[in-house]
Design an enzyme around this catalytic site. Structure first.
Site, PDB file in Angstrom:
ATOM      1  CG  HIS A 254      15.883 -61.009  10.223  1.00 23.10           C
ATOM      2  ND1 HIS A 254      16.190 -61.711   9.073  1.00 23.10           N
ATOM      3  CD2 HIS A 254      15.955 -61.903  11.234  1.00 23.10           C
ATOM      4  CE1 HIS A 254      16.447 -62.974   9.378  1.00 23.10           C
ATOM      5  NE2 HIS A 254      16.309 -63.113  10.681  1.00 23.10           N
TER       6      HIS A 254
ATOM      7  CG  HIS B  83      11.679 -61.464  13.745  1.00 23.50           C
ATOM      8  ND1 HIS B  83      11.303 -62.769  13.966  1.00 23.50           N
ATOM      9  CD2 HIS B  83      12.976 -61.380  14.165  1.00 23.50           C
ATOM     10  CE1 HIS B  83      12.306 -63.451  14.484  1.00 23.50           C
ATOM     11  NE2 HIS B  83      13.329 -62.631  14.622  1.00 23.50           N
TER      12      HIS B  83
ATOM     13  CG  HIS C  21      16.404 -60.840  18.630  1.00 20.54           C
ATOM     14  ND1 HIS C  21      15.102 -60.386  18.608  1.00 20.54           N
ATOM     15  CD2 HIS C  21      16.490 -61.771  17.651  1.00 20.54           C
ATOM     16  CE1 HIS C  21      14.429 -61.014  17.668  1.00 20.54           C
ATOM     17  NE2 HIS C  21      15.242 -61.859  17.066  1.00 20.54           N
ATOM     18  CG  ASP C  22      17.029 -60.242  14.510  1.00 25.60           C
ATOM     19  OD1 ASP C  22      18.241 -60.531  14.425  1.00 25.60           O
ATOM     20  OD2 ASP C  22      16.128 -61.096  14.441  1.00 25.60           O
TER      21      ASP C  22
ATOM     22  CG  ASP D 169      15.285 -65.683  16.813  1.00 24.00           C
ATOM     23  OD1 ASP D 169      14.491 -64.968  16.175  1.00 24.00           O
ATOM     24  OD2 ASP D 169      16.515 -65.675  16.612  1.00 24.00           O
TER      25      ASP D 169
ATOM     26  CG  ASN E 129       8.311 -67.388  12.786  1.00 21.46           C
ATOM     27  OD1 ASN E 129       9.232 -66.954  12.119  1.00 21.46           O
ATOM     28  ND2 ASN E 129       7.762 -66.677  13.756  1.00 21.46           N
TER      29      ASN E 129
ATOM     30  CD  GLN F  49       9.400 -73.051   6.242  1.00 23.78           C
ATOM     31  OE1 GLN F  49       9.103 -73.025   7.435  1.00 23.78           O
ATOM     32  NE2 GLN F  49      10.417 -72.358   5.754  1.00 23.78           N
TER      33      GLN F  49
ATOM     34  CG  PHE G  15      13.210 -74.559   9.550  1.00 27.11           C
ATOM     35  CD1 PHE G  15      14.395 -74.344  10.241  1.00 27.11           C
ATOM     36  CD2 PHE G  15      12.130 -73.744   9.826  1.00 27.11           C
ATOM     37  CE1 PHE G  15      14.493 -73.347  11.200  1.00 27.11           C
ATOM     38  CE2 PHE G  15      12.212 -72.745  10.780  1.00 27.11           C
ATOM     39  CZ  PHE G  15      13.390 -72.548  11.465  1.00 27.11           C
TER      40      PHE G  15
END
Length: 747
Positions: free
Chosen positions: A401, A405, A441-442, A559, A562, A610, A613
């Site tokens: 983060h 990113h 945002h981060d 977001d 990836n 992954q 996810f």
């Protein structure tokens, strides 16, 4: 027919139970789950699931055992094809909807606020997400079906509706059409509720009495089902919450299946449940150290994390570098930035060439590309000063983060805003809000999760009352930095524009809280399916709620983008998120806290995490987004599936355990993580913690690996510093796999 349906389900359930008892504890769970991700051969028209399937879902929510499903053969393919029509060309006001009296030069004016929904035609046998599984699918064993077979394959030939509210509307439409047919009222002038597709005409005089009675009975059953659905809708809940609760229930079942199949599957399930479901946990807060006590005595009168930096003194309009930052490799950087409008920009290369200023360079390039500096009268030196100040407030020592990113999310949002389906849909102010929200945002992310901050009784958690702690902090810092010297990039906006932009940015950034994921997904899918059922295929987006919903999901997709990027980039992001997770796990271990799921470097399965996810979070989200902008996101879905298959192929095969071990594994299944999802916000279950600790104490998992960072520095990070002899022997018997960095969800 009812008896046959029950027999099939009964036999399937028996087969499922037998197979579950026979599976090995460490067998790869995702290979068994693959048949559940059915392949859609084509999508030509909108279709309701059969009434029997919908009744099974309804029965699952009821405690009364006498609620017996009523099967039907009612023809359901009566809904319209998605037609292409003109979008509304009127302007849009964030607060008040359309405005006929707005000047064309007003930056709030939209050339077209309608989003055209395209029909989904044939696309290369892509798997569908678990959202398209019926409740009856859960009674079938994953081991009893081949990869290419699916009980739902016949159903999914058309555009299946899965959100409850859209199903109710489609069912009522069916009832209306059949009523008109049964009563010979078909000759009336067509209304907006008349079927807009080729439905076989039914004439009372031409059908037998038996067929007439059958159609009448089945129509009544459809109406009964609609009433059952509406009776469960509480007045304080939105209709999209029906879909949210349904999706959470389905995900709960998927995770329970996964957790029962292996130790690593249990760990992945716990991570997904804790991160992406809005659940509250009762935690034991450790006693603070003396140093922490002294620190907390300071009043919370200021926004923490804001540093005094001076970038403006050396910047003037005449000396601004071509890309906003000084670099000796300007020509090479220019070559890389030629792909700024393409999906899969090599953001790590941009970071190298810009002196680790990817956010400043990419934001400056996008503002120039979209002519936002001229539209909103933003001085270029003010923009660069703010961007460099913002970038400095991202932590360079946080693996994931960080400013890279943020730059990646900004560029991904920029590409999604440019998709042909969204052309001329959003105003310049809305575009500015989405890009600015992506950039901040981060900011000032500490590299730990919201739950960690809550568990440690941090100052931020106290300030924001344990609610979207980091997201609120990112917003506060991002807006606070506008007050620094020569940093107010919105200084020339009108008061109304500034208020509208601030409202949109707040709504977008708060939606990046991953615990809100299922609600966001359900809202978007309900909106898309409802418009398909009730209109000719155009989302008018003529109110703030609908427009901000699309923007929220857009940035949320960026977001979680990836896994949709080229594999080389995806693997780097995976390395980074796992490094950040493991650092949090080390801090939790040092404090004597329970280690969060996927944060224990001695017991983590990177590849399986992954795959899970993608299957349960990323794929359903991008599948819905692709429906919205069809066919613009098909290449993204193809890349996502290819990346999923790559990680699937790298999962190491564990040897089959001996019979004694197998029996021992069966006995241990009762200790597995149990997912008890409560759909009401006020009474969430917190039973995960007790049972989940059983898994975290076992450090003999053979899935631990060495993470190979594929950054510019190419460092190697050992994940297992001490491996037990049994695990070493087990790993030596399998091919060695290097797990590269990649994308995992924002925590």
């Amino acid at each position: 027919m009812e008896r046959d349906t029950c027999d099939v389900l009964s036999r399937s359930k028996s087969a499922s139970e037998e197979t579950l008892h026979s599976c090995n504890e460490e067998e790869d769970p995702f290979r068994g789950m693959e048949p559940y991700l059915v392949r859609r051969l084509s999508s030509r028209s909108i279709q309701l699931p059969p009434l029997a399937f919908r009744q099974l879902e309804q029965a699952d929510l009821r405690s009364e055992s006498e609620n017996i499903p009523r099967p039907t053969s009612l023809p359901l393919k009566i809904l319209p094809l998605i037609a292409v029509t003109s979008a509304d060309s009127s302007g849009f006001d964030v607060d008040n909807g359309t405005s006929a009296g707005r000047s064309p030069l007003d930056p709030m004016t939209s050339p077209g606020s309608g989003l055209i929904l395209q029909a989904n035609f044939v696309h290369s046998q892509r798997r569908e997400s678990f959202l398209y599984r019926s409740d009856s699918d859960y009674d079938l064993s994953p081991k009893s079906m081949s990869r290419n077979s699916s009980i739902a394959s016949d159903i999914h030939g058309d555009d299946l509706i899965v959100t409850p509210f859209a199903q109710v509307l489609a069912s009522l439409r069916t009832v209306r059409n059949n009523f008109a047919a049964l009563t010979n009222l078909q000759d009336r002038a067509p209304s907006k509720r008349s079927p807009m597709c080729n439905q076989p005409s039914i004439n009372k005089a031409t059908i037998t009495e038996e067929a007439y009675q059958k159609l009448a009975s089945e129509t009544l059953e459809e109406l009964d089902w609609c009433l059952d659905q509406l009776e469960t809708l509480q007045t304080r809940h939105s209709v999209s919450e029906m879909a949210s609760n349904k999706f959470k229930r389905m995900l709960n079942r998927e995770l329970t299946h996964l957790s029962e199949m292996s130790r690593s599957g249990n760990q992945v399930s716990e991570y997904i449940s804790n991160t992406f479901l809005d659940k509250q946990h009762e935690v034991e807060i450790p006693s603070p150290t003396q140093k922490e006590k002294e620190k907390k005595k300071r009043p919370m009168s200021q926004i923490s994390g804001v540093k005094k930096l001076m970038h403006s003194s050396s910047l003037t309009n005449s000396c601004i570098p071509r890309f906003g930052v000084k670099t000796e490799q300007e020509d090479v950087l220019a070559k890389e930035l030629e792909d700024v409008n393409k999906w899969g920009l090599h953001v790590f290369r941009i970071a190298e060439l810009s002196g680790n200023r990817p956010l400043t360079v990419i934001m400056h390039t996008i503002f120039q590309e979209r002519d936002l500096l001229k539209t909103f009268k933003i001085p270029v030196d003010t923009l660069i000063t703010y961007l460099m100040t913002l970038e400095d407030h991202y932590h360079a020592d946080v693996a994931y983060h960080n400013n890279i990113h943020a730059a990646d999310v900004v560029q991904s949002t920029h590409v999604l805003l440019s998709t042909p389906a969204l052309e001329a849909v959003f105003t310049d102010l809305e575009i500015l809000a989405a890009i600015f929200a992506s950039a901040i945002h981060d900011v000032d992310h500490p590299g730990v999760s919201n739950q960690f901050l809550i568990n440690t009784n941090s100052e931020l958690a106290l300030m924001y009352n344990d609610s979207s702690v980091l997201e609120n902090h990112h917003l506060a810092v991002g807006f606070k930095l506008l007050q620094e010297e020569n940093c107010d990039i919105f200084q020339n906006l009108t008061k109304k524009q500034r208020q509208s932009l601030r409202k949109m940015v707040i709504d977008i950034v708060l939606a990046t809280d991953m615990s809100k994921h299922m609600n966001l997904l359900a809202d978007l899918k309900t909106m898309v399916e409802t418009k398909k059922v009730t209109s000719s295929g155009v989302l008018l987006l003529d109110n703030y709620s609908d427009r901000i919903q699309v923007l929220q999901n857009m940035v949320h997709c960026a977001d979680l983008s990836n896994p949709t990027k080229p594999l080389q980039l995806y693997r780097q992001w995976t390395d980074r998120i796992m490094e950040e997770f493991f650092r949090q796990g080390d801090r939790e271990r040092e404090r004597g806290m329970e280690i969060s799921p996927m944060c224990d470097k001695h017991n983590a399965s990177v590849e399986k995490s992954q795959v899970g996810f993608i299957d349960y979070i990323v794929h359903p989200l991008w599948e819905t987004w692709a429906d919205l902008v069809h066919p613009d996101a098909q290449d993204i879905l193809d890349t996502l599936e290819d990346n999923r298959e790559w990680y699937q192929s790298t999962i190491p095969q564990s040897p089959s355990p001996a019979p004694d071990d197998q029996e021992e594994g069966r006995q241990g299944q009762t200790e597995k993580f149990q997912f008890e999802l409560t759909l009401e916000e006020d009474c969430e279950s917190d039973t995960e913690k007790d049972s989940g600790s059983q898994v975290e104490e076992d450090t003999s998992c053979s899935d631990s690996k060495t993470l190979c960072t594929q950054d510019s520095e190419s460092t190697e990070i050992p994940l297992d510093e001490q491996v037990e002899e049994e695990a070493v022997a087990e790993e030596e018997s399998q091919p060695e796999t290097c797990v590269p960095d990649d994308c995992c969800p924002d925590t």
